[in-house]
Design a protein around this motif. Structure first.
Motif, short mmCIF file in Angstrom:
data_model
loop_
_atom_site.label_atom_id
_atom_site.label_comp_id
_atom_site.label_asym_id
_atom_site.label_seq_id
_atom_site.Cartn_x
_atom_site.Cartn_y
_atom_site.Cartn_z
N HIS A 31 0.67 -1.44 -0.12
CA HIS A 31 -0.50 -0.26 0.32
C HIS A 31 1.35 1.66 0.21
O HIS A 31 1.47 1.71 0.67
N ASP A 32 1.28 1.65 -0.76
CA ASP A 32 2.00 2.91 -1.45
C ASP A 32 1.06 3.79 -3.21
O ASP A 32 1.28 3.31 -4.16
N HIS A 79 -10.03 0.82 -0.19
CA HIS A 79 -9.57 1.96 0.91
C HIS A 79 -10.80 1.77 1.90
O HIS A 79 -12.06 1.52 1.36
N GLU A 122 -10.54 3.25 7.59
CA GLU A 122 -9.48 3.95 7.31
C GLU A 122 -10.22 5.64 8.23
O GLU A 122 -10.19 5.39 9.35
N HIS A 177 -6.32 -0.33 4.44
CA HIS A 177 -5.54 -0.07 6.08
C HIS A 177 -7.13 -0.82 6.81
O HIS A 177 -5.78 -1.78 8.00
N ALA A 231 -0.62 0.93 7.93
CA ALA A 231 0.02 2.13 7.84
C ALA A 231 0.50 3.12 8.80
O ALA A 231 -0.77 3.94 9.06
N SER A 253 0.56 6.95 8.78
CA SER A 253 -0.74 7.45 8.51
C SER A 253 -1.29 7.33 8.86
O SER A 253 -2.44 8.63 9.04
N ASP A 261 2.27 3.94 2.96
CA ASP A 261 0.67 4.44 2.34
C ASP A 261 1.81 6.19 1.26
O ASP A 261 1.01 5.59 0.03
#
Length: 363
Positions: A19-20, A208, A211, A232, A267, A270, A300
């Motif tokens: 996850h980037d 996603h 989060e 997340h 992450a 983040s 992230d």
């Protein structure tokens, strides 16, 4: 005798990143140079250190919406083929230098068409940049396999189009599909058509969820949309209750996520910045690891969060007292969860990850 756990030794450990965000990882100096070359004149600073500091300060707002505003500047300079290639190439090189041996880096093609590029041209530019960066990394003595995830924006209406693009490029290092953006008010079920198409095509996707918004977001992502992984997923902890003696009781959703080994792309830095966690020490990753959820560690947005995989892992070591075995566990979780054919995952695990950690454990 194991190698001492320091930032320098952790940097040498093989890592896996799922996850980037490509537009969240630019080098400040690159951002400044591309702004000058492309005529983008809205940067808050043209001095690299000050610009990096501005991004970090903006990110620590405690608001996901405010956090997302910072991307206006990075996306603003990524509107032509050469700029996108440079950013993607440097991404591959930076990750490889940080010890990342496998990465899935995501970007939203629809955000890079303001100056006339087609969606396909955007994707091809990123893939060309990744390929160039992989070669440059190898010349510098670092190995990396880097692949793309195509992201659709959850407040927009192009998800089916982006999903079709992910399938069209699936044999050219596009690993899968994702949706991102503000969660509240934009549930994943708005994009059901895209997810149903992907499932028909036997394609992989992550969403996603969990989060900025809670359990309903996770439930929809899994039970309505069929997500393979959760981007997340921090708020799954809301479905876990702890007794006075420390024993945990899992609700139906949390139990399902654990039983099905659904990967959580966490992450830590983040999550603290967006208010999804109070601090690294109080991040749900601690209890979720103890309960053996399929937890993975991610960056992230390396620019906004001022982080790297090394700094994320170092922070977890400091907060939870983790050892090499724990870092290897996170890494194996991530590699097992990658959108890569099974035999290729196994090869990286057996030939790169396990030998790498074995050497650190016995150094």
């Amino acid at each position: 005798m194991a190698a001492e756990l320091t930032a320098d030794t952790i940097r040498t450990a093989p890592k896996v990143l799922l996850h980037d965000h490509l537009d969240g990882g630019l080098r400040p100096v690159t951002l400044i140079e591309l702004a000058e070359q492309t005529g983008y004149d809205a940067l808050p600073s043209t001095e690299p250190e000050a610009l990096g500091r501005w991004f970090a300060e903006s990110a620590y707002s405690g608001s996901l919406e405010r956090y997302l505003e910072t991307f206006t500047h990075t996306v603003g300079v990524m509107q032509d083929r050469d700029s996108i290639i440079r950013v993607a190439s440097e991404c591959a090189q930076d990750l490889a230098a940080d010890g990342v041996v496998y990465a899935e880096v995501r970007f939203a093609p629809e955000l890079h068409v303001q100056k006339g590029l087609s969606l396909s041209e955007v994707v091809q530019s990123v893939l060309d940049g990744f390929a160039a960066g992989t070669v440059a990394a190898a010349q510098a003595g670092h190995r990396i396999r880097i692949r793309a995830l195509l992201t659709a924006m959850r407040h927009a209406a192009r998800s089916r189009e982006i999903a079709e693009l992910a399938v069209a490029f699936r044999d050219q290092e596009v690993a899968g599909f994702d949706i991102a953006g503000a969660e509240a008010g934009f549930p994943p079920t708005r994009h059901l058509d895209a997810f149903e198409y992907l499932r028909r095509e036997n394609a992989h996707f992550t969403i996603h969820a969990g989060e900025a918004f809670g359990l309903p977001s996770i439930w929809e992502a899994l039970q309505w949309c069929g997500a393979d992984r959760l981007g997340h997923g921090v708020r799954i902890v809301d479905d876990i209750s702890l007794a006075f003696d420390g024993t945990a009781r899992l609700g139906r959703l949390a139990e399902y996520v654990r039983d099905k080994r659904i990967p959580l792309e966490m992450a830590p830095t983040s999550n603290v910045q967006t208010g999804a966690a109070e601090s690294i020490a109080k991040h749900p990753i601690g209890i979720l690891k103890d309960l053996r959820f399929r937890v993975t560690v991610n960056t992230d947005n390396r620019l906004m969060s001022g982080c790297s995989m090394t700094s994320e892992m170092t922070g977890l070591v400091e907060a939870f007292g983790y050892g090499w075995g724990d870092l290897e566990w996170f890494t194996l979780n991530a590699m097992k969860s990658a959108f890569l054919p099974f035999d290729e995952r196994l090869k990286i695990i057996d030939d790169v990850i396990k030998p790498g950690y074995a050497a650190l454990k016995s150094a």
